[in-house]
Design an enzyme around this catalytic site. Structure first.
Site, PDB file in Angstrom:
ATOM      1  N   GLY A 155       0.809  -1.202   0.000  1.00 34.51           N
ATOM      2  CA  GLY A 155       0.000   0.000   0.000  1.00 34.51           C
ATOM      3  C   GLY A 155       0.848   1.259   0.000  1.00 34.51           C
ATOM      4  O   GLY A 155       1.848   1.346  -0.705  1.00 34.51           O
ATOM      5  N   HIS A 156       0.471   2.225   0.820  1.00 35.14           N
ATOM      6  CA  HIS A 156       1.133   3.530   0.831  1.00 35.14           C
ATOM      7  C   HIS A 156       2.544   3.432   1.401  1.00 35.14           C
ATOM      8  O   HIS A 156       3.478   4.065   0.902  1.00 35.14           O
ATOM      9  CB  HIS A 156       0.287   4.505   1.651  1.00 35.14           C
ATOM     10  CG  HIS A 156       0.705   5.932   1.534  1.00 35.14           C
ATOM     11  ND1 HIS A 156       0.709   6.621   0.335  1.00 35.14           N
ATOM     12  CD2 HIS A 156       1.139   6.823   2.470  1.00 35.14           C
ATOM     13  CE1 HIS A 156       1.123   7.866   0.535  1.00 35.14           C
ATOM     14  NE2 HIS A 156       1.393   8.003   1.814  1.00 35.14           N
TER      15      HIS A 156
END
Length: 283
Positions: free
Chosen positions: A262-263
């Protein structure tokens, strides 16, 4: 061995992590929000055999000074000015920029000011194109940029909440049990310092100045064509995959590596990221 150091830059104490041989190429690790150089704690030792590694905390983040908004202008220009001051103090004449999240606006400002000093980019979930802005950050940014008041600050304040900080680390991970809770516990303790919400709200509002610079950054990319590695968590709902692909229009020789993440990617992918950096920049 990673060393933990402080420098006085423009009358403020800046913290930074340093590792590796200073005669090796320098890689400058620029962290995102809401974290600090702490996010690089696993990556630094993996790079230190081939690179001189410097990872600063911006003013208001990590172990660096966190003055009140009355005493400090929390803007991306000012964060960059302090990182530039640290670079000058350390005598760094050339460096690779690793940029994640807020690291992009800081790093691309450094690049456009002194492109000859930048020997390459490592771009990890940081935006220079509106195509990369997901629906979630758009709901935070756009009302705040149009008119800052209590109503438009409300979504931004939710971005500072503990559950959101935890979510930023866990979202898109292959195995959430592999994501250390030290991440959000450390970050949230610093976010929750009395009065410090005002500093982060100022930066979220000021993010619009980054968007205003996007075209000038694109022009600089095309003019100088720095060697570029893009390592992107493809499951990031904040800075979405289109943002990674957009760089290829202006940096067509960039190497794009998708990560099942993800981020934030380093808890599960530090070894992969280090190997990709070495392949691109260590020969």
């Amino acid at each position: 061995m990673t060393l933990y150091k402080f420098a006085t830059v423009h009358d403020r104490q800046m913290f930074y992590r340093e590792a590796g041989d200073p005669t090796h190429p320098t890689i400058l690790l620029l962290h995102g929000f809401p974290t600090s150089s702490f996010m690089f704690r696993d990556l630094i030792p993996l790079l230190a055999d081939r690179f001189h590694v410097i990872a600063p905390d911006y003013i208001g983040f990590g172990q660096s000074d966190a003055p009140s908004v009355a005493a400090f202008d929390y803007s991306f220009e000012n964060l960059t000015a302090h990182v530039a001051g640290l670079i000058e103090q350390l005598g760094l004449s050339s460096y690779i920029l690793y940029m994640q999240d807020y690291g992009g606006p800081v790093g691309f400002r450094l690049f456009t000011r002194n492109p000859k000093a930048v020997t390459g980019f490592v771009i990890q979930n940081t935006n220079a194109y509106m195509a990369g802005v997901g629906e979630m950050p758009a709901q935070v940014f756009l009302p705040l940029w149009e008119k800052r008041d209590a109503a438009s600050e409300a979504p931004a304040r939710r971005l500072l909440a503990a559950e959101t900080t935890k979510y930023q680390y866990q979202v898109g991970a292959r195995n959430v049990e592999a994501i250390s809770p030290d991440n959000w516990t450390h970050d949230q303790a610093l976010l929750d310092r009395p009065g410090h919400d005002a500093a982060h709200l100022d930066l979220l509002e000021d993010y619009k100045t980054n968007v205003a610079l996007y075209e000038s950054w694109h022009q600089a990319f095309r003019t100088h064509r720095p060697k570029t590695l893009i390592v992107w968590g493809k499951n990031d709902p904040f800075f979405v995959p289109a943002g990674a692909e957009a760089y290829l229009a202006d940096l067509p020789d960039a190497r794009l590596v998708w990560l099942d993440a993800g981020h934030f990617v380093l808890d599960e992918n530090a070894a992969t990221v280090a190997a990709e950096i070495k392949t691109s920049f260590a020969g």
